[in-house]
Write a protein that holds these residues in place. Structure first.
Motif, PDB file in Angstrom:
ATOM      1  N   LEU A   1     -10.534   1.769   3.998  1.00  0.00           N
ATOM      2  CA  LEU A   1     -10.267   1.518   2.704  1.00  0.00           C
ATOM      3  C   LEU A   1     -11.431   1.548   1.799  1.00  0.00           C
ATOM      4  CD1 LEU A   1      -7.090  -0.800   3.096  1.00  0.00           C
ATOM      5  CD2 LEU A   1      -7.143   1.804   2.970  1.00  0.00           C
TER       6      LEU A   1
ATOM      7  N   LEU B   1       0.690  -1.400  -0.052  1.00  0.00           N
ATOM      8  CA  LEU B   1      -0.056  -0.011   0.122  1.00  0.00           C
ATOM      9  C   LEU B   1       0.746   1.168   0.121  1.00  0.00           C
ATOM     10  CD1 LEU B   1      -3.150   0.784  -0.065  1.00  0.00           C
ATOM     11  CD2 LEU B   1      -2.851   0.952   2.705  1.00  0.00           C
TER      12      LEU B   1
ATOM     13  N   VAL C   1      -1.558  -1.850  -5.144  1.00  0.00           N
ATOM     14  CA  VAL C   1      -2.226  -1.314  -4.205  1.00  0.00           C
ATOM     15  C   VAL C   1      -3.590  -2.090  -3.698  1.00  0.00           C
ATOM     16  CG1 VAL C   1      -3.959   0.705  -3.604  1.00  0.00           C
ATOM     17  CG2 VAL C   1      -1.468   1.173  -4.586  1.00  0.00           C
TER      18      VAL C   1
ATOM     19  N   GLY D   1      -2.426  -4.894  -1.607  1.00  0.00           N
ATOM     20  CA  GLY D   1      -2.473  -4.454  -0.014  1.00  0.00           C
ATOM     21  C   GLY D   1      -3.519  -4.324   0.465  1.00  0.00           C
ATOM     22  N   ARG D   2      -4.543  -3.744  -0.157  1.00  0.00           N
ATOM     23  CA  ARG D   2      -5.765  -3.251   0.635  1.00  0.00           C
ATOM     24  C   ARG D   2      -6.471  -4.439   0.776  1.00  0.00           C
ATOM     25  NH1 ARG D   2      -8.201   1.894  -2.864  1.00  0.00           N
ATOM     26  NH2 ARG D   2      -6.715   3.546  -1.909  1.00  0.00           N
TER      27      ARG D   2
END
Length: 309
Positions: free
Chosen positions: A308, A282, A292, A295-296
């Protein structure tokens, strides 16, 4: 693919690291002509690359992998040395070394020609129960006691506390997207869990969804062994949260070790590594929506991503 620098604190949160060498198809052609002319007539086509290495498809069956950073030169040396050993431990296809390239006057690093592995990288999508069983089988085979001469990695397979500075920096970078106090508390719980006991195990070191290939309904390969090292297998087991929802995660754990309990220190440390990887994806890849998203999704599966989108 490497998820940013091996030491994330060396790079600003929204910037890829500086490239040391400009690696082009023309350069690949010149190296092949000089060292492996039997492959020079094959088409050279750029394919997905990480921060440390650049990859080119060579004809239909081969891949040329060349570092574009000095750190990448260290990582590819690990792959060249140890991929044949890993092939003996793996129940899934992994890169097969076809030929080794040496440094040249116009390019300062070793490089490699590998067998092409088919399939597409996982992204933020959830894996199935079949994927969970396959990946657990792979890690069960990989996580054997490592020999004395196995490489050590100062950033992977180590006690979680050694990654504390990197986690603190990443949390500061994404403070507007997370409940920082909750994440920090969960990270501290993982750091305070009993550490790995016994012999150091082989650890892939960079096992995340972008280094796992799938084709149709099955995993078709695991790639990028540059961070391979002896250490704590919990590093790799973070994949349980990076790829799987609760039901599939249960399949993963039962296949990996039927004797594990949910309060196992190994599972607690792997959860800490999942926090680490989720934050690194992230914070260090804000300009890459695919990374990203990984990561989320990882943080969401950990129950740590309430804010998020």
């Amino acid at each position: 693919m490497q998820i940013g620098p091996t030491s994330p604190s060396a790079t600003p949160p929204d910037a890829a690291p500086t490239v040391d060498w400009d690696v082009t198809a023309e350069l690949v052609g010149a190296l092949l002509q000089q060292q492996h002319p039997q492959y020079r007539s094959l088409p050279i086509v750029p394919v997905a690359s990480g921060w440390d290495n650049t990859n080119f498809r060579l004809g239909d069956e081969l891949l040329v992998r060349l570092p574009r950073r000095r750190l990448g030169a260290q990582l590819i040396s690990t792959e060249i040395r140890w991929l044949p050993t890993m092939a003996q431990l793996s129940c899934l296809p992994i890169p097969t070394l076809v030929a080794v390239g040496m440094a040249a006057p116009f390019y300062p690093s070793a490089w490699a020609i590998l067998r092409w592995l088919p399939g597409s990288a996982f992204a933020a999508q959830a894996g199935t129960a079949r994927h969970a069983a396959q990946l657990a089988c792979f890690l069960q085979g990989l996580h054997q006691s490592a020999p004395r001469e196995a490489p050590r990695n100062p950033y992977r397979g180590v006690p979680l506390g050694r990654r504390d500075d990197a986690v603190s920096q990443a949390l500061a970078a994404v403070a507007d997207q997370l409940d920082v106090d909750t994440v920090a508390a969960q990270w501290r719980v993982a750091c305070n869990t009993a550490g790995h006991a016994g012999a150091a195990r082989w650890v892939h070191g960079d096992l995340h969804p972008l280094n796992i290939l799938h084709d149709a309904e099955a995993i078709s390969g695991v790639i990028d062994f540059g961070d391979l090292a002896a250490g704590d297998p919990a590093t790799d087991l973070a994949i349980a949260w990076q790829m799987f929802e609760p039901a599939e995660r249960d399949v993963f754990w039962r296949t990996y070790d039927p004797m594990l309990t949910k309060d196992s220190a190994l599972i607690a440390r792997s959860r800490g590594w999942a926090i680490f990887f989720g934050l690194m994806f992230l914070a260090n890849s804000m300009s890459d929506p695919v990374t990203v998203a990984v990561g989320r999704q990882t943080l969401h599966r950990l129950g740590l991503a309430a804010r998020l989108g």
